[in-house]
Scaffold this active site. Structure first.
Site, PDB file in Angstrom:
ATOM      1  N   TRP B  43       0.836  -1.215   0.000  1.00 11.01           N
ATOM      2  CA  TRP B  43       0.000   0.000   0.000  1.00 11.01           C
ATOM      3  C   TRP B  43       0.864   1.255   0.000  1.00 11.01           C
ATOM      4  O   TRP B  43       0.351   2.339   0.142  1.00 11.01           O
ATOM      5  CB  TRP B  43      -0.901  -0.022   1.234  1.00 11.01           C
ATOM      6  CG  TRP B  43      -2.187   0.728   1.170  1.00 11.01           C
ATOM      7  CD1 TRP B  43      -2.989   0.919   0.078  1.00 11.01           C
ATOM      8  CD2 TRP B  43      -2.860   1.380   2.271  1.00 11.01           C
ATOM      9  NE1 TRP B  43      -4.117   1.642   0.448  1.00 11.01           N
ATOM     10  CE2 TRP B  43      -4.059   1.932   1.778  1.00 11.01           C
ATOM     11  CE3 TRP B  43      -2.567   1.531   3.629  1.00 11.01           C
ATOM     12  CZ2 TRP B  43      -4.960   2.633   2.580  1.00 11.01           C
ATOM     13  CZ3 TRP B  43      -3.466   2.219   4.430  1.00 11.01           C
ATOM     14  CH2 TRP B  43      -4.655   2.767   3.917  1.00 11.01           C
TER      15      TRP B  43
HETATM   16  C1  LIG Z   1      -7.020   6.598   2.921  1.00 12.39           C
HETATM   17  C2  LIG Z   1      -7.994   6.718   4.055  1.00 12.39           C
HETATM   18  C3  LIG Z   1      -8.307   7.960   4.555  1.00 12.39           C
HETATM   19  C4  LIG Z   1      -9.178   8.083   5.618  1.00 12.39           C
HETATM   20  N1  LIG Z   1      -9.368   9.329   6.124  1.00 12.39           N
HETATM   21  C5  LIG Z   1     -10.016   9.481   7.293  1.00 12.39           C
HETATM   22  C6  LIG Z   1      -9.992  10.738   7.958  1.00 12.39           C
HETATM   23  O1  LIG Z   1      -9.401  11.702   7.480  1.00 12.39           O
HETATM   24  N2  LIG Z   1     -10.641  10.833   9.135  1.00 12.39           N
HETATM   25  C7  LIG Z   1     -11.285   9.782   9.714  1.00 12.39           C
HETATM   26  O2  LIG Z   1     -11.820   9.947  10.810  1.00 12.39           O
HETATM   27  N3  LIG Z   1     -11.339   8.569   9.094  1.00 12.39           N
HETATM   28  C8  LIG Z   1     -10.701   8.393   7.910  1.00 12.39           C
HETATM   29  N4  LIG Z   1     -10.680   7.155   7.289  1.00 12.39           N
HETATM   30  C9  LIG Z   1     -11.608   6.099   7.766  1.00 12.39           C
HETATM   31  C10 LIG Z   1     -11.138   5.275   8.955  1.00 12.39           C
HETATM   32  O3  LIG Z   1      -9.841   4.834   8.725  1.00 12.39           O
HETATM   33  C11 LIG Z   1     -12.087   4.087   9.160  1.00 12.39           C
HETATM   34  O4  LIG Z   1     -13.389   4.582   9.291  1.00 12.39           O
HETATM   35  C12 LIG Z   1     -11.785   3.239  10.389  1.00 12.39           C
HETATM   36  O5  LIG Z   1     -10.436   2.842  10.407  1.00 12.39           O
HETATM   37  C13 LIG Z   1     -12.683   2.009  10.481  1.00 12.39           C
HETATM   38  O6  LIG Z   1     -12.380   1.303  11.645  1.00 12.39           O
HETATM   39  P1  LIG Z   1     -12.520  -0.283  11.775  1.00 12.39           P
HETATM   40  O7  LIG Z   1     -12.002  -0.659  13.111  1.00 12.39           O
HETATM   41  O8  LIG Z   1     -13.885  -0.693  11.393  1.00 12.39           O
HETATM   42  O9  LIG Z   1     -11.546  -0.885  10.649  1.00 12.39           O
HETATM   43  P2  LIG Z   1      -9.890  -0.930  10.653  1.00 12.39           P
HETATM   44  O10 LIG Z   1      -9.404   0.251  11.388  1.00 12.39           O
HETATM   45  O11 LIG Z   1      -9.526  -1.130   9.279  1.00 12.39           O
HETATM   46  O12 LIG Z   1      -9.592  -2.210  11.523  1.00 12.39           O
HETATM   47  C14 LIG Z   1      -9.864  -3.532  11.103  1.00 12.39           C
HETATM   48  C15 LIG Z   1      -8.853  -4.456  11.774  1.00 12.39           C
HETATM   49  O13 LIG Z   1      -9.233  -5.825  11.655  1.00 12.39           O
HETATM   50  C16 LIG Z   1      -8.112  -6.621  11.323  1.00 12.39           C
HETATM   51  N5  LIG Z   1      -8.588  -7.831  10.648  1.00 12.39           N
HETATM   52  C17 LIG Z   1      -9.234  -7.893   9.460  1.00 12.39           C
HETATM   53  N6  LIG Z   1      -9.551  -9.162   9.165  1.00 12.39           N
HETATM   54  C18 LIG Z   1      -9.118  -9.928  10.195  1.00 12.39           C
HETATM   55  C19 LIG Z   1      -9.150 -11.324  10.446  1.00 12.39           C
HETATM   56  N7  LIG Z   1      -9.730 -12.175   9.602  1.00 12.39           N
HETATM   57  N8  LIG Z   1      -8.586 -11.776  11.584  1.00 12.39           N
HETATM   58  C20 LIG Z   1      -7.992 -10.917  12.454  1.00 12.39           C
HETATM   59  N9  LIG Z   1      -7.938  -9.578  12.255  1.00 12.39           N
HETATM   60  C21 LIG Z   1      -8.491  -9.093  11.144  1.00 12.39           C
HETATM   61  C22 LIG Z   1      -7.299  -5.687  10.445  1.00 12.39           C
HETATM   62  O14 LIG Z   1      -5.973  -6.116  10.329  1.00 12.39           O
HETATM   63  C23 LIG Z   1      -7.467  -4.365  11.164  1.00 12.39           C
HETATM   64  O15 LIG Z   1      -6.528  -4.188  12.181  1.00 12.39           O
HETATM   65  C24 LIG Z   1      -9.810   6.956   6.188  1.00 12.39           C
HETATM   66  C25 LIG Z   1      -9.510   5.692   5.678  1.00 12.39           C
HETATM   67  C26 LIG Z   1      -8.607   5.570   4.621  1.00 12.39           C
HETATM   68  C27 LIG Z   1      -8.260   4.218   4.097  1.00 12.39           C
HETATM   69  S1  SF4 Z   2       4.685  -2.009   5.558  1.00 11.57           S
HETATM   70 FE1  SF4 Z   2       6.020  -1.628   3.810  1.00 11.57          FE
HETATM   71  S2  SF4 Z   2       5.852  -3.453   2.508  1.00 11.57           S
HETATM   72 FE2  SF4 Z   2       4.154  -3.486   3.956  1.00 11.57          FE
HETATM   73  S3  SF4 Z   2       2.447  -2.534   2.822  1.00 11.57           S
HETATM   74 FE3  SF4 Z   2       3.447  -0.922   4.036  1.00 11.57          FE
HETATM   75  S4  SF4 Z   2       4.979  -0.014   2.651  1.00 11.57           S
HETATM   76 FE4  SF4 Z   2       4.352  -1.978   1.741  1.00 11.57          FE
END
Ligand SMILES: Cc1cc2nc3c(=O)[nH]c(=O)nc-3n(C[C@H](O)[C@H](O)[C@H](O)COP(=O)(O)OP(=O)(O)OC[C@H]3O[C@@H](n4cnc5c(N)ncnc54)[C@H](O)[C@@H]3O)c2cc1C
Ligand code: SF4
Ligand code: SF4
Lengths: 614, 153
Positions: B43
């Site tokens: 990423w």
């Molecule tokens: C580029 C980008 C910009 C963003 N900008 C903003 C912003 O400016 N402000 C804001 O407030 N929000 C922003 N967001 C949104 C925010 O990141 C999400 O709303 C939030 O992270 C969702 O939380 P979550 O816990 O549901 O998912 P996540 O934070 O994604 O957590 C999911 C977790 O589950 C784990 N997991 C998944 N599958 C499994 C499995 N099978 N077994 C064990 N573990 C697993 C993953 O590894 C991860 O740690 C942005 C997101 C992105 C990608």
């Molecule tokens: S930790 Fe490094 S290798 Fe892994 S997704 Fe991020 S940039 Fe790519």
């Protein structure tokens, strides 16, 4: 069976099991400890919670903050905002519940050490827009993870959770989860009295714009692998609004977010000929959705719609006009730090293509669709609402409990409640955890019964791809092409292609219809059959194999929901060409699905939308 | 190849392997140094780059759309609480940025278990930990709708 028996099985008993240590999971872990002082609280994560989930690279804004201390917004205002953005359909009870608690979460973040910018004149948090505040959030995730680590009895990193366990005495009662350690290959059986699914959203359901080396540069993280949907779906939980997948207008190639640009830097868009174009599509959009186009702010999907129509009319590329704003050195710094803080790949693209926004207006594009529940979209599990403000039909037990007993969720996992973002997801994790602690304490004497047979069967299934590879590999000289198995990347690319072509991805301008969806479902069925012959060379590929299985199941839900809703509710997210208009008479409702894993069949129904705020 | 590792700088310590959210930094068994095993699932999140004590990892933009000759380098100093960036364009122009990352010492967050235990009554209320204090308003807002309205508004 020899292979499976030799593999070590590790048993972990917990009161509360949190699956996924992202924003919601860290919130849940923290809160569970506050209320459940003597409980065993276990968080299990497939990566390393220091840098896992959508916030791995950090964020530059917190997109959900009321500012009640300064009378900036009330929770009801946020409900109106989210409802408007989602074309009338949100679970207002869930949204209200998050909005009323979210300020406390953000204040804790600041206390813990997250640098939140202040407006030098007012001393208040620096607003980016009405709901967003600006942060120096490079370490957002490590800070939040530290809070969770302090609270958890144990955190297990690098365990990919594959299935939930179910009580042998009650089909509809969760009893834990299983998964495998991606490093050691050990099989893990977590027996728990309550489970909170916080496994994030889904990327790589649809074919992304770049399909070579850059296929990982999706907007939502490539590791958002739909487990938050697949785990509850397989356990028989009802899902909602899975058709409401989101398309994002983003900077081209890097998918850099545009929020700060529109709101704080006050840049604006124009077409390839330097013209304003949104107003041009007003009448056209009005004919499709009626007065939803007159609401303020204009719903996200409708802004996408104008963008898409303008591009289809041959007037691209659409550009963000940055040259004026970037003459201000403060704005220039904010513009760059915004990406270095959360989408570094966009800075890499600009550096590589000599795009300095001070001199060049960068191009925008629309992304492939993602499935998630925390952004301007609300796919996810159907959950019970808060006791004090949810209508009876939305309340069958504890707050944020799914339709399976003891199974809770938060963040991207929970449907109906859009615009939670990072702070709201953490907050929803806290809400779910308090309810889960109450559940576990109320049922203190009830221990879910999990037989050896149940987890042994799962163990065989989990490691099957390694065996399939070991055997099938001998049939061919070398390379990746085999007549008897497919590798995870083959399956992923087939999934992405068929979702793109049949279920409304970028290749078809997000357009589909009943014949396309029906054919898409047939092809998904064959892909599912082929998944029985998925092969993995090593444990890393085994993780990819299970991520793929989760994605396929979530995709099936998307296709069924899209087929069921016979209208085009969110033009700009997707189009049902056979039902091109919004239809409030028949479809001002939620769509619900339930998967029957024994019969391998889906049942669809409608649920009413209740408005609790004027 | 999104991330790549300089042969002479890496000492095989494994920090990058430990942190990569995509599980794609692995140690090569012949050279005993790290490399990206699956560049198309990277990423460019820079988690590994920031974590490498030897500054051995760098990023080369995705070949699909990024012309060569650029570089985006980072130095994260957690004890100092800052992160610095150096962006070099293909045509040689350079821009530099520095931001704070944390305002408190690492490890200083208190455990919720160290707070006074909540009462049985609090267990059943709608309030979450630290509320209402942490809200910075007198009470947790509540809404007891007199009626629920169905259909389009
Ligand atoms: C580029 C980008 C910009 C963003 N900008 C903003 C912003 O400016 N402000 C804001 O407030 N929000 C922003 N967001 C949104 C925010 O990141 C999400 O709303 C939030 O992270 C969702 O939380 P979550 O816990 O549901 O998912 P996540 O934070 O994604 O957590 C999911 C977790 O589950 C784990 N997991 C998944 N599958 C499994 C499995 N099978 N077994 C064990 N573990 C697993 C993953 O590894 C991860 O740690 C942005 C997101 C992105 C990608
Ligand atoms: S930790 Fe490094 S290798 Fe892994 S997704 Fe991020 S940039 Fe790519
Ligand atoms: S962290 Fe750096 S030095 Fe350590 S293995 Fe990775 S690349 Fe090599």
């Amino acid at each position: 069976m020899g292979l499976f028996n030799r593999r070590k099985t590790v048993f972990v008993d917990a009161d509360i099991l949190v699956i996924g240590g992202g924003m919601a999971g860290c919130g849940a872990t923290y809160e569970a400890r506050y209320w459940g002082r003597d409980l065993k609280i276990v968080c299990v994560e497939k990566a390393n919670i220091e840098r896992s989930g959508a916030v791995a690279q950090g964020l530059y804004a917190i997109n959900c903050y009321m500012g009640m201390q300064w009378d900036e917004n009330r929770p009801e205002d946020h409900v109106r905002y989210a409802r408007n953005d989602l074309m009338g359909l949100v679970r207002e009870d869930l949204g209200y519940d998050i909005a009323r608690h979210v300020d406390a979460t953000v204040h804790k973040f600041e206390e813990w050490g997250l640098p939140i910018m202040r407006n030098p004149e007012t001393g208040r948090y620096q607003r980016e827009g009405q709901w967003q505040i600006m942060i120096h959030g490079e370490s957002y995730k490590p800070i939040v993870a530290e809070a969770a680590q302090k609270a958890a009895t144990e955190v297990y990193n690098r365990i990919m959770v594959t299935h939930l366990l179910l009580d042998e005495k009650h089909e509809n009662r969760v009893g834990g989860a299983v998964g495998f350690n991606v490093r050691s290959g050990d099989f893990h059986v977590f027996r728990a009295r309550a489970v909170i699914v916080c496994a994030g959203g889904a990327s790589h359901i649809y074919k992304p714009r770049a399909v070579g080396e850059g296929m990982g540069r999706t907007w939502y993280a490539p590791w958002s692998s739909a487990s938050a949907y697949a785990l509850p779906i397989l356990a028989g939980a009802k899902m909602t609004q899975m058709e409401n997948r989101i398309v994002l207008t983003r900077f081209k190639d890097g998918y850099g977010p545009v929020g700060a640009y529109f709101l704080h830097l006050e840049t604006y868009t124009e077409n390839g000929y330097g013209q304003e174009y949104e107003s041009k599509w007003y009448d056209h959009t009005r004919a499709l959705v009626g007065d939803y186009i007159d609401r303020h702010p204009v719903p996200t999907c409708l802004r996408n719609h104008a963008f898409l129509e303008e591009v289809k009319a041959g007037n691209g590329p659409i550009r963000m006009v940055t040259r004026e704003a970037f003459q201000d050195p403060h704005k220039e710094t904010v513009g760059w730090e915004n990406f270095l803080g959360m989408t570094i790949g966009q800075a890499v693209v600009w550096a590589s293509q000599n795009i300095d926004p001070k001199h060049t207006d960068p191009e925008l594009t629309t992304s492939e669709p993602y499935v998630m529940g925390s952004h301007a979209t609300c796919s996810g599990a159907w959950a019970s609402g808060p006791a004090d403000c949810a209508p009876d039909e939305y309340q069958w037990g504890y707050n944020r409990m799914m339709t399976v007993e003891g199974l809770f969720g938060a963040g991207d996992a929970i449907g109906g409640s859009a615009h939670k973002f990072s702070s709201g997801s953490f907050t929803e994790g806290r809400i779910a955890a308090k309810a889960a602690v109450n559940f576990a304490m109320d049922r203190a004497r009830e221990q879910p019964e999990i037989s050896e047979r149940q987890y042994d069967e799962l163990k065989a299934q989990v490691f099957q791809p390694l065996e399939t590879y070991r055997v099938g590999r001998n049939e061919i000289v070398a390379g990746t092409v085999s007549p008897s198995y497919i590798l995870p990347i083959n399956g992923l690319q087939r999934l992405e292609q068929l979702m793109d072509e049949y279920v409304g991805g970028i290749g078809s301008h997000y357009t589909t219809n009943e014949p396309l969806l029906s054919r898409g479902l047939e092809l998904l069925g064959m892909l599912k059959e082929d998944l029985a012959r998925l092969a993995a060379e090593d444990l890393h590929q085994l993780q990819r194999a299970w991520e793929l299985r989760h994605r396929v199941l979530a995709s099936e839900a998307v296709a069924h929901h899209t087929l069921f809703r016979r209208e085009t509710r969110w033009p700009g997210y997707y189009y049902r060409a056979d039902h091109p208009k919004l239809d409030d008479e028949d479809w001002h409702c939620f769509t619900l699905s339930r998967y029957d894993r024994h019969a391998d069949s889906w049942e669809m129904e409608k649920a009413p939308v209740y408005h609790i705020v004027d | 190849m999104p991330t790549f590792v300089y042969m002479t700088q890496c000492d095989g310590c494994g920090h990058c392997v430990d942190i990569c959210p995509s599980d794609i930094m692995h140690i090569d068994s012949t050279h005993r140094r790290a490399y990206n095993i699956e560049p198309n699932m990277c990423w460019e999140c820079y988690s590994c780059v920031k974590a490498c004590p030897q500054n051995a990892i760098d990023v080369r933009g995705y070949a699909d759309f990024a012309p060569l000759g650029h570089s985006v380098r980072v130095l994260r100093e957690d004890t100092k609480g800052t992160i610095s960036w150096r962006v070099q364009f293909r045509d040689g122009r350079v821009k530099s940025f520095e931001s704070p990352i944390r305002t408190t010492p690492w490890g200083s967050i208190p455990s919720p278990a160290d707070m006074p235990a909540p009462s049985a009554e609090a267990m059943r209320s709608e309030e979450l930990a630290h509320e209402p204090d942490a809200l910075k308003v007198a009470d947790l807002p509540a809404l007891r709708p007199g009626q629920f309205r169905k259909g389009a508004l």
